[in-house]
Design a protein around this motif. Sequence first.
Motif, short mmCIF file in Angstrom:
data_model
loop_
_atom_site.label_atom_id
_atom_site.label_comp_id
_atom_site.label_asym_id
_atom_site.label_seq_id
_atom_site.Cartn_x
_atom_site.Cartn_y
_atom_site.Cartn_z
N PHE A 1 0.93 -1.29 -0.04
CA PHE A 1 0.15 -0.25 0.13
C PHE A 1 0.78 1.14 0.07
O PHE A 1 0.57 2.23 -0.79
N SER A 2 1.86 1.34 0.79
CA SER A 2 2.78 2.49 0.98
C SER A 2 3.60 2.80 -0.60
O SER A 2 3.50 3.74 -0.85
N GLN A 3 3.66 1.70 -1.19
CA GLN A 3 4.38 1.78 -2.42
C GLN A 3 3.50 2.52 -3.55
O GLN A 3 3.60 3.06 -4.10
N ARG A 4 2.16 1.77 -3.45
CA ARG A 4 1.17 2.27 -4.34
C ARG A 4 0.78 4.02 -3.99
O ARG A 4 0.54 4.62 -4.94
N ARG A 5 0.81 4.15 -2.66
CA ARG A 5 0.62 5.60 -2.22
C ARG A 5 1.62 6.46 -2.78
O ARG A 5 1.31 7.60 -3.35
N ALA B 1 -3.00 5.91 -11.32
CA ALA B 1 -2.49 5.62 -9.90
C ALA B 1 -3.75 5.74 -9.03
O ALA B 1 -3.38 4.94 -7.96
N ALA B 2 -4.66 6.66 -9.27
CA ALA B 2 -5.73 6.89 -8.29
C ALA B 2 -6.47 5.56 -8.29
O ALA B 2 -6.99 5.10 -7.29
N GLN B 3 -6.82 5.19 -9.36
CA GLN B 3 -7.68 3.84 -9.59
C GLN B 3 -7.00 2.59 -8.99
O GLN B 3 -7.70 2.06 -8.23
N THR B 4 -5.54 2.63 -9.14
CA THR B 4 -4.93 1.47 -8.55
C THR B 4 -5.08 1.33 -6.96
O THR B 4 -5.25 0.71 -6.06
N LEU B 5 -4.85 2.82 -6.39
CA LEU B 5 -4.72 2.99 -4.97
C LEU B 5 -6.58 2.87 -4.38
O LEU B 5 -6.64 2.36 -3.36
N ARG B 6 -7.42 3.23 -5.37
CA ARG B 6 -8.82 2.95 -4.69
C ARG B 6 -9.06 1.39 -4.76
O ARG B 6 -9.98 1.05 -4.06
N GLU B 7 -8.60 0.58 -5.79
CA GLU B 7 -8.90 -0.96 -5.60
C GLU B 7 -7.90 -1.58 -4.85
O GLU B 7 -8.03 -2.89 -4.73
N SER B 8 -6.84 -0.91 -3.77
CA SER B 8 -6.24 -1.57 -2.91
C SER B 8 -7.04 -2.26 -1.70
O SER B 8 -8.01 -1.53 -1.43
N GLU C 1 -6.48 -2.53 1.38
CA GLU C 1 -6.31 -1.50 2.36
C GLU C 1 -7.47 -0.62 2.41
O GLU C 1 -8.06 -0.30 3.32
N VAL C 2 -7.54 0.02 1.32
CA VAL C 2 -8.75 1.27 1.28
C VAL C 2 -10.03 0.66 1.02
O VAL C 2 -11.05 1.11 1.86
#
Length: 64
Positions: free
Chosen positions: A4-8, A34-41, A43-44
Amino acid sequence: MASFSQRRREFQDAQAFANANPQDRNAQRALADAAQTLRESPEVGRARDAHRRQAQQTPIGRRR
């Protein structure tokens, strides 16, 4: 899969690049990806679900 920290970090890098180059379509597309990838994680998703559960348990206002 990246942490998650890497994606952030990737999202923050894309955001900084897009802000520095507002006319660059590739920068805007990279930011959207990048925003879509972060939303799909996961943890989110877990945080969103916990927030929804908390919101359902919290009364909106005092009832008389």
